[in-house]
Design a protein around this motif. Sequence first.
Motif, PDB file in Angstrom:
ATOM      1  N   LYS A   1      10.296  22.487   8.488  1.00  0.00           N
ATOM      2  CA  LYS A   1       8.795  22.466   8.192  1.00  0.00           C
ATOM      3  C   LYS A   1       8.687  21.582   7.118  1.00  0.00           C
ATOM      4  O   LYS A   1       7.693  20.472   7.281  1.00  0.00           O
ATOM      5  N   MET A   2       9.497  21.429   6.026  1.00  0.00           N
ATOM      6  CA  MET A   2       9.144  20.423   5.113  1.00  0.00           C
ATOM      7  C   MET A   2       9.500  19.035   5.531  1.00  0.00           C
ATOM      8  O   MET A   2       8.935  17.885   5.173  1.00  0.00           O
ATOM      9  N   ALA A   3      10.456  18.689   6.357  1.00  0.00           N
ATOM     10  CA  ALA A   3      10.687  17.588   6.824  1.00  0.00           C
ATOM     11  C   ALA A   3       9.773  17.013   7.975  1.00  0.00           C
ATOM     12  O   ALA A   3       9.247  15.904   7.677  1.00  0.00           O
ATOM     13  N   GLN A   4       9.218  18.023   8.712  1.00  0.00           N
ATOM     14  CA  GLN A   4       8.062  17.432   9.761  1.00  0.00           C
ATOM     15  C   GLN A   4       6.715  17.090   8.834  1.00  0.00           C
ATOM     16  O   GLN A   4       6.039  16.246   9.157  1.00  0.00           O
ATOM     17  N   ASP A   5       6.567  18.254   7.900  1.00  0.00           N
ATOM     18  CA  ASP A   5       5.540  17.778   7.056  1.00  0.00           C
ATOM     19  C   ASP A   5       5.395  16.494   6.425  1.00  0.00           C
ATOM     20  O   ASP A   5       4.616  15.568   6.064  1.00  0.00           O
ATOM     21  N   ALA A   6       6.664  16.210   5.949  1.00  0.00           N
ATOM     22  CA  ALA A   6       6.903  14.801   5.219  1.00  0.00           C
ATOM     23  C   ALA A   6       6.674  13.611   6.030  1.00  0.00           C
ATOM     24  O   ALA A   6       5.888  12.503   6.037  1.00  0.00           O
ATOM     25  N   VAL A   7       7.282  13.707   7.483  1.00  0.00           N
ATOM     26  CA  VAL A   7       6.989  12.774   8.391  1.00  0.00           C
ATOM     27  C   VAL A   7       5.521  12.676   8.689  1.00  0.00           C
ATOM     28  O   VAL A   7       4.979  11.313   8.926  1.00  0.00           O
ATOM     29  N   ASN A   8       4.750  13.790   8.854  1.00  0.00           N
ATOM     30  CA  ASN A   8       3.430  13.726   9.116  1.00  0.00           C
ATOM     31  C   ASN A   8       2.635  12.976   8.242  1.00  0.00           C
ATOM     32  O   ASN A   8       1.650  12.283   8.550  1.00  0.00           O
ATOM     33  N   ARG A   9       3.159  13.067   6.931  1.00  0.00           N
ATOM     34  CA  ARG A   9       2.410  12.183   5.764  1.00  0.00           C
ATOM     35  C   ARG A   9       2.535  10.807   5.547  1.00  0.00           C
ATOM     36  O   ARG A   9       1.787   9.868   5.445  1.00  0.00           O
ATOM     37  N   TRP A  10       3.723  10.471   6.019  1.00  0.00           N
ATOM     38  CA  TRP A  10       4.289   8.949   5.818  1.00  0.00           C
ATOM     39  C   TRP A  10       4.371   8.280   7.125  1.00  0.00           C
ATOM     40  O   TRP A  10       4.275   6.865   6.848  1.00  0.00           O
ATOM     41  N   TYR A  11       4.125   8.920   8.280  1.00  0.00           N
ATOM     42  CA  TYR A  11       4.043   8.238   9.615  1.00  0.00           C
ATOM     43  C   TYR A  11       2.904   6.970   9.626  1.00  0.00           C
ATOM     44  O   TYR A  11       3.107   5.832   9.561  1.00  0.00           O
ATOM     45  N   TRP A  12       1.586   7.380   9.315  1.00  0.00           N
ATOM     46  CA  TRP A  12       0.578   6.468   9.423  1.00  0.00           C
ATOM     47  C   TRP A  12       0.594   5.380   8.301  1.00  0.00           C
ATOM     48  O   TRP A  12       0.311   4.148   8.542  1.00  0.00           O
ATOM     49  N   PRO A  13       0.760   5.837   7.075  1.00  0.00           N
ATOM     50  CA  PRO A  13       0.932   4.825   5.960  1.00  0.00           C
ATOM     51  C   PRO A  13       1.987   3.902   6.237  1.00  0.00           C
ATOM     52  O   PRO A  13       1.856   2.680   6.072  1.00  0.00           O
ATOM     53  N   SER A  14       3.166   4.218   6.940  1.00  0.00           N
ATOM     54  CA  SER A  14       4.013   3.242   7.322  1.00  0.00           C
ATOM     55  C   SER A  14       3.643   2.200   8.414  1.00  0.00           C
ATOM     56  O   SER A  14       4.237   1.093   8.276  1.00  0.00           O
TER      57      SER A  14
ATOM     58  N   SER B   1       0.964  -1.172   0.036  1.00  0.00           N
ATOM     59  CA  SER B   1       0.143   0.001  -0.021  1.00  0.00           C
ATOM     60  C   SER B   1       0.858   1.209   0.109  1.00  0.00           C
ATOM     61  O   SER B   1       0.482   2.251  -0.697  1.00  0.00           O
ATOM     62  N   ILE B   2       2.041   1.205   0.688  1.00  0.00           N
ATOM     63  CA  ILE B   2       2.761   2.378   0.853  1.00  0.00           C
ATOM     64  C   ILE B   2       3.384   3.245  -0.345  1.00  0.00           C
ATOM     65  O   ILE B   2       3.445   4.364  -0.464  1.00  0.00           O
ATOM     66  N   PHE B   3       3.313   2.520  -1.549  1.00  0.00           N
ATOM     67  CA  PHE B   3       3.767   2.967  -2.621  1.00  0.00           C
ATOM     68  C   PHE B   3       2.681   3.976  -3.100  1.00  0.00           C
ATOM     69  O   PHE B   3       2.885   4.102  -4.516  1.00  0.00           O
ATOM     70  N   ASN B   4       1.520   3.615  -2.814  1.00  0.00           N
ATOM     71  CA  ASN B   4       0.528   4.490  -3.601  1.00  0.00           C
ATOM     72  C   ASN B   4       0.302   5.828  -3.103  1.00  0.00           C
ATOM     73  O   ASN B   4      -0.652   6.598  -3.286  1.00  0.00           O
ATOM     74  N   TYR B   5       1.160   6.512  -2.279  1.00  0.00           N
ATOM     75  CA  TYR B   5       1.098   7.851  -1.996  1.00  0.00           C
ATOM     76  C   TYR B   5       2.065   8.734  -2.630  1.00  0.00           C
ATOM     77  O   TYR B   5       3.129   8.078  -3.131  1.00  0.00           O
ATOM     78  N   PRO B   6       1.701   9.997  -2.822  1.00  0.00           N
ATOM     79  CA  PRO B   6       2.700  11.054  -3.790  1.00  0.00           C
ATOM     80  C   PRO B   6       3.891  11.373  -3.102  1.00  0.00           C
ATOM     81  O   PRO B   6       4.100  11.408  -1.637  1.00  0.00           O
ATOM     82  N   THR B   7       4.990  11.842  -3.679  1.00  0.00           N
ATOM     83  CA  THR B   7       6.166  12.295  -3.192  1.00  0.00           C
ATOM     84  C   THR B   7       6.593  13.625  -3.659  1.00  0.00           C
ATOM     85  O   THR B   7       7.158  14.147  -4.531  1.00  0.00           O
ATOM     86  N   PRO B   8       5.707  14.713  -3.104  1.00  0.00           N
ATOM     87  CA  PRO B   8       5.840  16.162  -3.527  1.00  0.00           C
ATOM     88  C   PRO B   8       7.013  17.048  -3.218  1.00  0.00           C
ATOM     89  O   PRO B   8       7.551  18.025  -3.861  1.00  0.00           O
ATOM     90  N   THR B   9       7.656  16.501  -2.088  1.00  0.00           N
ATOM     91  CA  THR B   9       8.905  17.424  -1.898  1.00  0.00           C
ATOM     92  C   THR B   9      10.139  16.515  -1.884  1.00  0.00           C
ATOM     93  O   THR B   9      10.173  15.263  -1.586  1.00  0.00           O
ATOM     94  N   TRP B  10      11.237  17.265  -1.516  1.00  0.00           N
ATOM     95  CA  TRP B  10      12.459  16.376  -1.345  1.00  0.00           C
ATOM     96  C   TRP B  10      12.549  15.721   0.078  1.00  0.00           C
ATOM     97  O   TRP B  10      13.316  14.562   0.250  1.00  0.00           O
ATOM     98  N   ALA B  11      11.990  16.239   1.091  1.00  0.00           N
ATOM     99  CA  ALA B  11      12.015  15.756   2.140  1.00  0.00           C
ATOM    100  C   ALA B  11      11.154  14.253   2.173  1.00  0.00           C
ATOM    101  O   ALA B  11      11.483  13.557   3.270  1.00  0.00           O
ATOM    102  N   ASP B  12      10.486  13.970   1.121  1.00  0.00           N
ATOM    103  CA  ASP B  12       9.850  12.506   0.986  1.00  0.00           C
ATOM    104  C   ASP B  12      10.817  11.571   1.095  1.00  0.00           C
ATOM    105  O   ASP B  12      10.500  10.412   1.393  1.00  0.00           O
ATOM    106  N   MET B  13      11.729  11.834   0.266  1.00  0.00           N
ATOM    107  CA  MET B  13      13.007  10.976   0.274  1.00  0.00           C
ATOM    108  C   MET B  13      13.668  10.436   1.336  1.00  0.00           C
ATOM    109  O   MET B  13      13.762   9.398   1.915  1.00  0.00           O
ATOM    110  N   GLY B  14      13.759  11.527   2.482  1.00  0.00           N
ATOM    111  CA  GLY B  14      14.187  11.270   3.753  1.00  0.00           C
ATOM    112  C   GLY B  14      13.060  10.513   4.411  1.00  0.00           C
ATOM    113  O   GLY B  14      13.719   9.274   4.932  1.00  0.00           O
ATOM    114  N   ALA B  15      11.952  10.873   4.230  1.00  0.00           N
ATOM    115  CA  ALA B  15      10.793  10.022   5.066  1.00  0.00           C
ATOM    116  C   ALA B  15      10.763   8.714   4.679  1.00  0.00           C
ATOM    117  O   ALA B  15      10.381   7.816   5.260  1.00  0.00           O
TER     118      ALA B  15
END
Length: 348
Positions: A192-205, A120-134
């Motif tokens: 802010k970008m890093a925290q936003d990415a963590v907010n979006r990826w935490y629950w799906p992970s 399921s995890i790979f069906n979420y978008p990656t809008p920012t560079w911080a998504d690579m970190g998350a």
Amino acid sequence: MTTPPEAATIDLAQRERQAEFDALIEADQRIEPRDWMPEAYRKTLIRQISQHAHSEIIGMQPEGNWITRAPSLKRKAILMAKVQDEAGHGLYLYSAAQTLGITRDEMTEHLIEGRAKYSSIFNYPTPTWADMGAIGWLVDGAAICNQVPLCRASYGPYGRAMVRICKEESFHQRQGFEILLSLMQGTPAQRKMAQDAVNRWYWPSLMMFGPPDDASPNSAQSMAWKIKRFSNDELRQRFIGMLVPQAEVLGVTLPDPELRWDASAERWHTSEIDWSELQEVIAGRGAMNAERIRNRRNAHDEGAWVREAAAEYARKQQARTRSSGERRSSSEERSDETKRPETTEVPS
Ligand code: FAQ
């Protein structure tokens, strides 16, 4: 009614094979492709290993999307290597599944026709560079938690593939952590970008580990067969325990106000996970499902000429090896004939 003697013999042979299989599992020994195995065990492995392989292959897309936009040459080289590793993981896993009697073509067909599951995890978008970190920190982190026990899976080819994969996943997780750490030590906008990415990826992970134990139809049997060593909830708990101290080092907040260690229950207390979201994504209705499959299908179609060329090359190589083998064996026969009088000579 009496059982015909042949049927009784077949029945006995079947019971003996089942007993041998059960004894191997009980003794924590590996089942290998040459061994007899129950049909349901074989099917379960094909199901899990092929889903896992598809996840690695589809999992190349969210990060592949950032290769041209990585913020430096070094980041670009690292990301490219990571995405290549994922392709390699997919190939090990397809090979492991092939030992069970399914072909790579069949598995690919199921995937591009949208009939196969993948994480399921790979069906979420990656809008920012911080998504690579998350993704590195959370997605590879969850993958490691789930996959280290799979190194001891009872099926040999799967367990051995997982050993190699886990070595690379732990490097992937650290590179994600390091991307987030750099951002968290940067400007307020980067933090802010890093925290936003963590907010979006935490629950799906957290959802990557699958439905809760009481809604997981496959867990009990897979654990009895020692394919899975821990339940979905046990691994999810272990993952949260791993994240909490790391989040402190990073300076990010895990987006769950109820998250705390419950000492009396000896488990992490969390807010309720939105299981309807997991069901929707698994059913193909996540943000990126359609695009992921479309891209995979296009890549497959565009790669047809490569597969044809490779098959033709293999055919020519085989023909060349065969004809040089034939030449060698006929010249060996000739040289045998010339030697024969010496070696077979009987002293008078
Ligand atoms: N997404 O009864 P259970 C990675 C399905 S690799 C989609 O609990 P099971 C590396 C499940 O298949 C990530 N479907 O099933 C990377 C089943 O459906 P079925 C992939 C899910 O098998 C990082 C149904 O729900 N890892 O991340 C999900 O006992 C970064 C009922 O579930 C693996 O595949 C889900 N999250 O447990 C790459 C690890 N969860 O088949 C690129 C190996 C459940 O009956 C970038 N797999 N389902 O129709 C496993 O450990 C297990 O198969 C589970 C599911 C834990 C995923």
